[in-house]
Design a protein around this motif. Structure first.
Motif, PDB file in Angstrom:
ATOM      1  N   ALA A 160     -64.913  -5.093  -6.379  1.00  0.00           N
ATOM      2  CA  ALA A 160     -64.983  -3.710  -7.128  1.00  0.00           C
ATOM      3  C   ALA A 160     -66.339  -4.018  -8.140  1.00  0.00           C
ATOM      4  O   ALA A 160     -66.552  -4.970  -8.798  1.00  0.00           O
ATOM      5  N   ASP A 161     -66.753  -2.757  -8.232  1.00  0.00           N
ATOM      6  CA  ASP A 161     -67.487  -2.550  -9.301  1.00  0.00           C
ATOM      7  C   ASP A 161     -66.950  -1.869 -10.406  1.00  0.00           C
ATOM      8  O   ASP A 161     -67.248  -1.821 -11.786  1.00  0.00           O
ATOM      9  N   ALA A 162     -65.702  -1.232 -10.164  1.00  0.00           N
ATOM     10  CA  ALA A 162     -64.645  -0.514 -11.037  1.00  0.00           C
ATOM     11  C   ALA A 162     -63.544  -0.376 -10.241  1.00  0.00           C
ATOM     12  O   ALA A 162     -63.371  -0.497  -9.159  1.00  0.00           O
ATOM     13  N   VAL A 163     -62.541  -0.245 -11.326  1.00  0.00           N
ATOM     14  CA  VAL A 163     -61.220  -0.027 -10.626  1.00  0.00           C
ATOM     15  C   VAL A 163     -60.481   1.240 -11.034  1.00  0.00           C
ATOM     16  O   VAL A 163     -60.602   1.478 -12.447  1.00  0.00           O
ATOM     17  N   VAL A 164     -59.869   1.869 -10.173  1.00  0.00           N
ATOM     18  CA  VAL A 164     -59.237   3.280 -10.790  1.00  0.00           C
ATOM     19  C   VAL A 164     -57.816   3.124 -10.104  1.00  0.00           C
ATOM     20  O   VAL A 164     -57.580   2.638  -9.085  1.00  0.00           O
ATOM     21  N   VAL A 165     -56.954   3.402 -11.018  1.00  0.00           N
ATOM     22  CA  VAL A 165     -55.386   3.505 -10.799  1.00  0.00           C
ATOM     23  C   VAL A 165     -54.864   4.823 -10.488  1.00  0.00           C
ATOM     24  O   VAL A 165     -54.890   5.569 -11.442  1.00  0.00           O
ATOM     25  N   LEU A 166     -54.140   5.111  -9.334  1.00  0.00           N
ATOM     26  CA  LEU A 166     -53.494   6.516  -9.190  1.00  0.00           C
ATOM     27  C   LEU A 166     -51.925   6.250  -9.217  1.00  0.00           C
ATOM     28  O   LEU A 166     -51.614   4.955  -9.500  1.00  0.00           O
ATOM     29  N   VAL A 167     -51.267   6.899  -8.953  1.00  0.00           N
ATOM     30  CA  VAL A 167     -49.756   6.671  -8.912  1.00  0.00           C
ATOM     31  C   VAL A 167     -49.322   5.790  -8.250  1.00  0.00           C
ATOM     32  O   VAL A 167     -49.956   5.696  -7.241  1.00  0.00           O
ATOM     33  N   GLY A 168     -48.338   5.218  -8.339  1.00  0.00           N
ATOM     34  CA  GLY A 168     -47.930   4.094  -7.511  1.00  0.00           C
ATOM     35  C   GLY A 168     -46.605   3.533  -8.300  1.00  0.00           C
ATOM     36  O   GLY A 168     -46.227   3.783  -9.188  1.00  0.00           O
ATOM     37  N   GLY A 169     -46.091   2.513  -7.504  1.00  0.00           N
ATOM     38  CA  GLY A 169     -45.053   1.875  -7.778  1.00  0.00           C
ATOM     39  C   GLY A 169     -45.015   0.337  -8.504  1.00  0.00           C
ATOM     40  O   GLY A 169     -46.137   0.438  -9.073  1.00  0.00           O
ATOM     41  N   LEU A 170     -44.323  -0.781  -8.029  1.00  0.00           N
ATOM     42  CA  LEU A 170     -44.459  -1.937  -8.725  1.00  0.00           C
ATOM     43  C   LEU A 170     -45.533  -2.427  -8.198  1.00  0.00           C
ATOM     44  O   LEU A 170     -46.211  -3.320  -9.122  1.00  0.00           O
ATOM     45  N   GLY A 171     -46.007  -2.288  -6.986  1.00  0.00           N
ATOM     46  CA  GLY A 171     -47.196  -3.116  -6.496  1.00  0.00           C
ATOM     47  C   GLY A 171     -48.403  -2.754  -7.236  1.00  0.00           C
ATOM     48  O   GLY A 171     -49.338  -3.364  -7.820  1.00  0.00           O
TER      49      GLY A 171
END
Length: 174
Positions: A94-105
């Motif tokens: 990654a050059d960057a990280v984006v977090v979308l909706v999700g569960g425990l993982g």
């Protein structure tokens, strides 16, 4: 830019899928590479389809235990032995990280990335796309940790919360 996205592998309501599809379209149209968990299912599959349709590149990082869910047609697919190796490669690529909706993982992935960033083991931008206020609880907890001295760096240096797909990508491209 290689943008690692953490998100759900489950099929979700349109209030979550529509913003993810918009983010995927923007990512692909702007020529970015999606680095993701490599699954064809749920939000992961929707994201990969959208990026590919918009002209972006796909790099899947999957795990042997989920090989049967690997996305056909990725530009590159890497199989790892276990989830720990998968997380390490997702961040490494990654050059960057984006977090979308999700569960425990997804929660596990974002907290590990923040812990590593807290210790200056990487300095990649981390953006949470806070669709429908899904991550408000996390935001409140992180703000409390910041206010009460549990973080060695200001929260704003660790993570950015975006209200919409365009804002998330704009933050990364700035």
């Amino acid at each position: 830019m290689n943008i690692t996205v953490f998100c759900s592998a489950y099929s979700l309501d349109e209030r979550y899928t529509a913003p993810a599809a918009e983010f995927a379209r923007l990512l692909g149209e702007r020529g970015h590479t999606l680095v993701w968990g490599g699954s064809h299912t749920g939000l992961m599959g929707l994201l990969a389809d959208g990026v590919k349709e918009a002209g972006g590149r796909l790099v899947g990082i999957s795990v042997e235990l989920l090989a049967h869910k690997a996305y056909e047609g990725a530009d590159e697919m890497v199989m790892t032995r276990d989830l720990a190796e998968r997380k390490a490669l997702l961040l490494e690529r990654a050059d960057a990280v984006v977090v979308l909706v999700g569960g425990l993982g997804t929660l596990d992935e974002v907290t590990e990335v923040l812990e590593l960033k807290k210790h200056a083991l990487h300095d990649k931008p981390v953006v949470v796309l806070d669709t429908e206020g899904f991550y408000q609880g996390l935001r409140v907890q992180l703000e409390r940790m910041d206010a009460e001295g549990f973080l060695p760096r200001p929260l704003a240096e660790l993570i950015h919360f975006a209200a919409d797909p365009a804002g998330a990508l704009a933050h990364l491209e700035a």
